[in-house]
Design a protein around this motif. Structure first.
Motif, PDB file in Angstrom:
ATOM      1  N   GLY A  34     -31.091   7.072 -31.389  1.00 56.07           N
ATOM      2  CA  GLY A  34     -31.890   5.929 -31.816  1.00 56.07           C
ATOM      3  C   GLY A  34     -31.110   4.626 -31.795  1.00 56.07           C
ATOM      4  O   GLY A  34     -31.673   3.560 -31.510  1.00 56.07           O
ATOM      5  N   TYR A  35     -29.807   4.701 -32.070  1.00 57.13           N
ATOM      6  CA  TYR A  35     -28.994   3.478 -32.066  1.00 57.13           C
ATOM      7  C   TYR A  35     -28.885   2.896 -30.660  1.00 57.13           C
ATOM      8  O   TYR A  35     -28.854   1.681 -30.484  1.00 57.13           O
ATOM      9  CB  TYR A  35     -27.604   3.792 -32.617  1.00 57.13           C
ATOM     10  N   ASN A  36     -28.841   3.770 -29.647  1.00 57.79           N
ATOM     11  CA  ASN A  36     -28.715   3.321 -28.259  1.00 57.79           C
ATOM     12  C   ASN A  36     -30.021   3.474 -27.484  1.00 57.79           C
ATOM     13  O   ASN A  36     -30.010   3.435 -26.254  1.00 57.79           O
ATOM     14  CB  ASN A  36     -27.615   4.130 -27.551  1.00 57.79           C
ATOM     15  N   VAL A  46     -37.125  10.326 -21.458  1.00 58.04           N
ATOM     16  CA  VAL A  46     -37.966  11.517 -21.348  1.00 58.04           C
ATOM     17  C   VAL A  46     -37.133  12.730 -20.972  1.00 58.04           C
ATOM     18  O   VAL A  46     -37.325  13.831 -21.501  1.00 58.04           O
ATOM     19  CB  VAL A  46     -39.097  11.290 -20.327  1.00 58.04           C
ATOM     20  N   ALA A  47     -36.181  12.554 -20.064  1.00 62.59           N
ATOM     21  CA  ALA A  47     -35.322  13.669 -19.653  1.00 62.59           C
ATOM     22  C   ALA A  47     -34.482  14.172 -20.823  1.00 62.59           C
ATOM     23  O   ALA A  47     -34.287  15.393 -20.977  1.00 62.59           O
ATOM     24  CB  ALA A  47     -34.421  13.229 -18.505  1.00 62.59           C
ATOM     25  N   ILE A  48     -33.990  13.262 -21.644  1.00 55.48           N
ATOM     26  CA  ILE A  48     -33.198  13.673 -22.810  1.00 55.48           C
ATOM     27  C   ILE A  48     -34.039  14.499 -23.772  1.00 55.48           C
ATOM     28  O   ILE A  48     -33.596  15.546 -24.267  1.00 55.48           O
ATOM     29  CB  ILE A  48     -32.620  12.424 -23.520  1.00 55.48           C
ATOM     30  N   ILE A  49     -35.261  14.045 -24.022  1.00 55.99           N
ATOM     31  CA  ILE A  49     -36.129  14.767 -24.949  1.00 55.99           C
ATOM     32  C   ILE A  49     -36.494  16.139 -24.397  1.00 55.99           C
ATOM     33  O   ILE A  49     -36.431  17.159 -25.104  1.00 55.99           O
ATOM     34  CB  ILE A  49     -37.391  13.948 -25.249  1.00 55.99           C
ATOM     35  N   LEU A  50     -36.894  16.204 -23.122  1.00 57.54           N
ATOM     36  CA  LEU A  50     -37.284  17.490 -22.533  1.00 57.54           C
ATOM     37  C   LEU A  50     -36.113  18.466 -22.504  1.00 57.54           C
ATOM     38  O   LEU A  50     -36.276  19.660 -22.784  1.00 57.54           O
ATOM     39  CB  LEU A  50     -37.828  17.263 -21.122  1.00 57.54           C
ATOM     40  N   GLY A  87     -39.268  14.063 -30.617  1.00 59.80           N
ATOM     41  CA  GLY A  87     -39.593  13.606 -29.271  1.00 59.80           C
ATOM     42  C   GLY A  87     -40.976  13.007 -29.161  1.00 59.80           C
ATOM     43  O   GLY A  87     -41.221  12.144 -28.316  1.00 59.80           O
ATOM     44  N   ILE A  88     -41.900  13.436 -30.007  1.00 63.76           N
ATOM     45  CA  ILE A  88     -43.251  12.880 -29.972  1.00 63.76           C
ATOM     46  C   ILE A  88     -43.215  11.380 -30.222  1.00 63.76           C
ATOM     47  O   ILE A  88     -43.816  10.579 -29.495  1.00 63.76           O
ATOM     48  CB  ILE A  88     -44.142  13.594 -31.004  1.00 63.76           C
ATOM     49  N   TRP A  89     -42.481  10.984 -31.267  1.00 66.93           N
ATOM     50  CA  TRP A  89     -42.420   9.552 -31.607  1.00 66.93           C
ATOM     51  C   TRP A  89     -41.482   8.791 -30.670  1.00 66.93           C
ATOM     52  O   TRP A  89     -41.749   7.632 -30.347  1.00 66.93           O
ATOM     53  CB  TRP A  89     -41.979   9.403 -33.056  1.00 66.93           C
ATOM     54  N   LEU A  90     -40.416   9.411 -30.223  1.00 65.62           N
ATOM     55  CA  LEU A  90     -39.478   8.718 -29.339  1.00 65.62           C
ATOM     56  C   LEU A  90     -40.110   8.429 -27.976  1.00 65.62           C
ATOM     57  O   LEU A  90     -39.936   7.347 -27.417  1.00 65.62           O
ATOM     58  CB  LEU A  90     -38.196   9.543 -29.172  1.00 65.62           C
ATOM     59  N   VAL A  91     -40.836   9.393 -27.428  1.00 63.24           N
ATOM     60  CA  VAL A  91     -41.514   9.177 -26.150  1.00 63.24           C
ATOM     61  C   VAL A  91     -42.639   8.161 -26.306  1.00 63.24           C
ATOM     62  O   VAL A  91     -42.839   7.294 -25.444  1.00 63.24           O
ATOM     63  CB  VAL A  91     -42.040  10.507 -25.593  1.00 63.24           C
ATOM     64  N   ALA A  92     -43.376   8.243 -27.406  1.00 60.23           N
ATOM     65  CA  ALA A  92     -44.433   7.255 -27.644  1.00 60.23           C
ATOM     66  C   ALA A  92     -43.864   5.855 -27.760  1.00 60.23           C
ATOM     67  O   ALA A  92     -44.446   4.882 -27.262  1.00 60.23           O
ATOM     68  CB  ALA A  92     -45.201   7.624 -28.908  1.00 60.23           C
ATOM     69  N   GLN A  93     -42.689   5.731 -28.377  1.00 59.84           N
ATOM     70  CA  GLN A  93     -42.057   4.422 -28.488  1.00 59.84           C
ATOM     71  C   GLN A  93     -41.550   3.946 -27.133  1.00 59.84           C
ATOM     72  O   GLN A  93     -41.665   2.767 -26.794  1.00 59.84           O
ATOM     73  CB  GLN A  93     -40.899   4.487 -29.478  1.00 59.84           C
ATOM     74  N   ALA A  94     -40.999   4.859 -26.328  1.00 60.42           N
ATOM     75  CA  ALA A  94     -40.456   4.466 -25.029  1.00 60.42           C
ATOM     76  C   ALA A  94     -41.542   3.957 -24.101  1.00 60.42           C
ATOM     77  O   ALA A  94     -41.346   2.974 -23.377  1.00 60.42           O
ATOM     78  CB  ALA A  94     -39.718   5.642 -24.397  1.00 60.42           C
ATOM     79  N   TRP A  95     -42.681   4.614 -24.102  1.00 62.93           N
ATOM     80  CA  TRP A  95     -43.778   4.240 -23.205  1.00 62.93           C
ATOM     81  C   TRP A  95     -44.827   3.390 -23.903  1.00 62.93           C
ATOM     82  O   TRP A  95     -45.877   3.118 -23.323  1.00 62.93           O
ATOM     83  CB  TRP A  95     -44.419   5.495 -22.620  1.00 62.93           C
ATOM     84  N   GLN A  96     -44.557   3.010 -25.156  1.00 60.29           N
ATOM     85  CA  GLN A  96     -45.448   2.152 -25.938  1.00 60.29           C
ATOM     86  C   GLN A  96     -46.860   2.731 -25.993  1.00 60.29           C
ATOM     87  O   GLN A  96     -47.852   2.064 -25.711  1.00 60.29           O
ATOM     88  CB  GLN A  96     -45.466   0.734 -25.364  1.00 60.29           C
ATOM     89  N   ILE A  97     -46.923   4.004 -26.343  1.00 57.98           N
ATOM     90  CA  ILE A  97     -48.199   4.703 -26.484  1.00 57.98           C
ATOM     91  C   ILE A  97     -48.660   4.545 -27.924  1.00 57.98           C
ATOM     92  O   ILE A  97     -47.987   4.987 -28.847  1.00 57.98           O
ATOM     93  CB  ILE A  97     -48.058   6.193 -26.130  1.00 57.98           C
TER      94      ILE A  97
END
Length: 201
Positions: A34-36, A46-50, A87-97
């Motif tokens: 989250g810091y980086n 996405v690759a990191i989460i998967l 990963g649900i929230w991190l991917v949603a934040q990355a793609w602004q879902i």
């Protein structure tokens, strides 16, 4: 018999300590990522989460099937479940879902459900019932957003987390199959919690 009981108690203590260590490791890992997070490309996120989901679950299968370490395998699966939820929230934040917070809790619970049904370890059922309890609370008392009309098709129908009995049904089946009063002690309070929240729907 006393030696066997002491060995079983030692395994349980080791399992609890390993689970706590995995939880702390996952928390520290999420803090580092989250810091980086802003500096990482979207595809890499996405690759990191998967990979963070696949590697622990693959390790869990290998530990149980190849090396005969079921408790270590359960700890690895538990880490995979934690990574899936974050990963649900991190991917949603990355793609602004955009979406509702209760929906994220529900998807997390749906991801933990098959793991809990595949493994009889109480840890996964504890995680599942905890997620479902939080989902019921935020789904029912959360103001704003659409109601459960996607399920019932009735405008203005109150939010009642009506999927909860269906999601709890496999847990009751598993408790009956295993003759486990401990599992029953998790799902009965969950349904009672859901019923009590209906007064706020």
């Amino acid at each position: 018999p006393q030696a066997d009981a002491g060995q079983q108690a030692g395994k349980r203590i080791l399992f609890v300590l390993a689970t706590m260590a995995v939880f702390l490791f996952a928390t520290s890992l999420f803090l580092v990522i989250g810091y980086n997070w802003q500096a990482i490309p979207k595809e890499a996120k996405v690759a990191i989460i998967l990979r963070g989901i696949a590697v622990p679950h693959a390790a869990g299968f290998a530990l149980r099937a190849r090396w005969g370490l079921p408790l270590a395998g359960d700890v690895a699966h538990f880490l995979g479940c934690l990574v899936f939820g974050s990963g649900i929230w991190l991917v949603a934040q990355a793609w602004q879902i955009s979406g509702r917070f209760p929906d994220g809790m529900l998807w997390w619970a749906l991801g933990v459900l098959p793991v809990a049904m595949a493994r009889s370890n109480l840890l996964f059922h504890f995680l599942l019932t905890g997620l479902l309890a939080v989902w019921c609370l935020v789904e029912i008392v959360m103001t704003g957003g659409p109601s459960d009309t996607a399920i019932f098709g009735w405008n203005g129908f109150p939010r009642g987390a009506y999927l909860l009995p269906l999601l709890a049904l496999p847990g009751f089946y598993w408790a009956y199959r295993e003759r486990s009063f401990l599992l029953l002690g998790l799902y009965v309070p969950l349904v009672a919690w859901w019923c009590s929240l209906q007064a706020l729907a």
